[in-house]
Structure formats: structure tokens, C-alpha cells
Motif scaffolding. Structure first.
Motif, PDB file in Angstrom:
ATOM      1  N   UNK A   1     -43.613  24.378 -36.889  1.00 29.03           N
ATOM      2  CA  UNK A   1     -43.456  23.273 -35.966  1.00 29.03           C
ATOM      3  C   UNK A   1     -42.365  22.295 -36.426  1.00 29.03           C
ATOM      4  N   UNK A   2     -41.862  22.449 -37.618  1.00 27.92           N
ATOM      5  CA  UNK A   2     -40.828  21.551 -38.126  1.00 27.92           C
ATOM      6  C   UNK A   2     -39.474  21.788 -37.458  1.00 27.92           C
ATOM      7  N   UNK A   3     -39.160  23.038 -37.167  1.00 23.63           N
ATOM      8  CA  UNK A   3     -37.846  23.360 -36.610  1.00 23.63           C
ATOM      9  C   UNK A   3     -37.626  22.671 -35.255  1.00 23.63           C
ATOM     10  N   UNK A   4     -38.537  22.760 -34.305  1.00 18.96           N
ATOM     11  CA  UNK A   4     -38.306  22.068 -33.033  1.00 18.96           C
ATOM     12  C   UNK A   4     -38.153  20.553 -33.199  1.00 18.96           C
ATOM     13  N   UNK A   5     -38.882  19.959 -34.123  1.00 18.65           N
ATOM     14  CA  UNK A   5     -38.765  18.522 -34.325  1.00 18.65           C
ATOM     15  C   UNK A   5     -37.373  18.177 -34.854  1.00 18.65           C
ATOM     16  N   UNK A   6     -36.851  18.980 -35.798  1.00 17.53           N
ATOM     17  CA  UNK A   6     -35.508  18.726 -36.331  1.00 17.53           C
ATOM     18  C   UNK A   6     -34.459  18.905 -35.240  1.00 17.53           C
ATOM     19  N   UNK A   7     -34.649  19.931 -34.413  1.00 16.41           N
ATOM     20  CA  UNK A   7     -33.715  20.140 -33.307  1.00 16.41           C
ATOM     21  C   UNK A   7     -33.732  18.958 -32.347  1.00 16.41           C
ATOM     22  N   UNK A   8     -34.910  18.467 -32.074  1.00 16.65           N
ATOM     23  CA  UNK A   8     -35.039  17.319 -31.184  1.00 16.65           C
ATOM     24  C   UNK A   8     -34.396  16.078 -31.782  1.00 16.65           C
ATOM     25  N   UNK A   9     -34.603  15.847 -33.063  1.00 15.07           N
ATOM     26  CA  UNK A   9     -33.984  14.700 -33.731  1.00 15.07           C
ATOM     27  C   UNK A   9     -32.465  14.831 -33.720  1.00 15.07           C
ATOM     28  N   UNK A  10     -31.974  16.033 -33.995  1.00 15.42           N
ATOM     29  CA  UNK A  10     -30.521  16.269 -33.982  1.00 15.42           C
ATOM     30  C   UNK A  10     -29.956  16.018 -32.583  1.00 15.42           C
ATOM     31  N   UNK A  11     -30.674  16.515 -31.564  1.00 15.26           N
ATOM     32  CA  UNK A  11     -30.217  16.316 -30.199  1.00 15.26           C
ATOM     33  C   UNK A  11     -30.159  14.825 -29.857  1.00 15.26           C
ATOM     34  N   UNK A  12     -31.148  14.070 -30.253  1.00 14.76           N
ATOM     35  CA  UNK A  12     -31.187  12.642 -29.941  1.00 14.76           C
ATOM     36  C   UNK A  12     -30.014  11.913 -30.584  1.00 14.76           C
TER      37      UNK A  12
END
Length: 60
Positions: A1-12
Motif C-alpha cells: 500500500x506504500x507505492x500508491x501513496x508515494x505516487x499520489x504524493x508525487x503527483x500532488x
């Protein structure tokens, strides 16, 4: 579940950076356009002062 959160943070962060760049570009373009308008107004006011005065006072 860490990968989607990092992707979301990067996108933001990436999205915010792009939005900031776009806003700075738009402000620069508007400032350049305003400077051009002032330059043209100055040009005409030195060559046609009566017309410029009429425009400013709303007469004519």
C-alpha cells in the motif's frame, strides 16, 4: 500500500509545481502585454495630445 501513496504524493507535488509555473508564465505574459499597451499609449499621446486628452476626459 506504500507505492500508491508515494505516487499520489508525487503527483500532488508535481501538479502543484506545474500550476505554479503556469501562473508565473501567465503573469509574465500579462505584464509584458500591459507594458506594450503603455508604450503604445505613450507613443500616441506624444504625437496626438489633443486626441489623447479627449479620450481621457470622455469628450469627442
Amino acid at each position: 500500500m506504500r507505492v500508491p501513496q508515494k505516487l499520489l504524493e508525487h503527483w500532488a507535488v508535481s501538479s502543484q509545481s506545474k500550476a505554479c509555473r503556469n501562473a508565473m508564465l501567465a503573469a509574465t505574459i500579462l505584464a509584458q502585454h500591459r507594458a506594450e499597451i503603455l508604450d503604445v499609449d505613450e507613443f500616441f499621446s506624444t504625437r496626438f495630445p489633443a486626441v489623447t486628452q479627449q479620450r481621457l476626459t470622455g469628450h469627442g
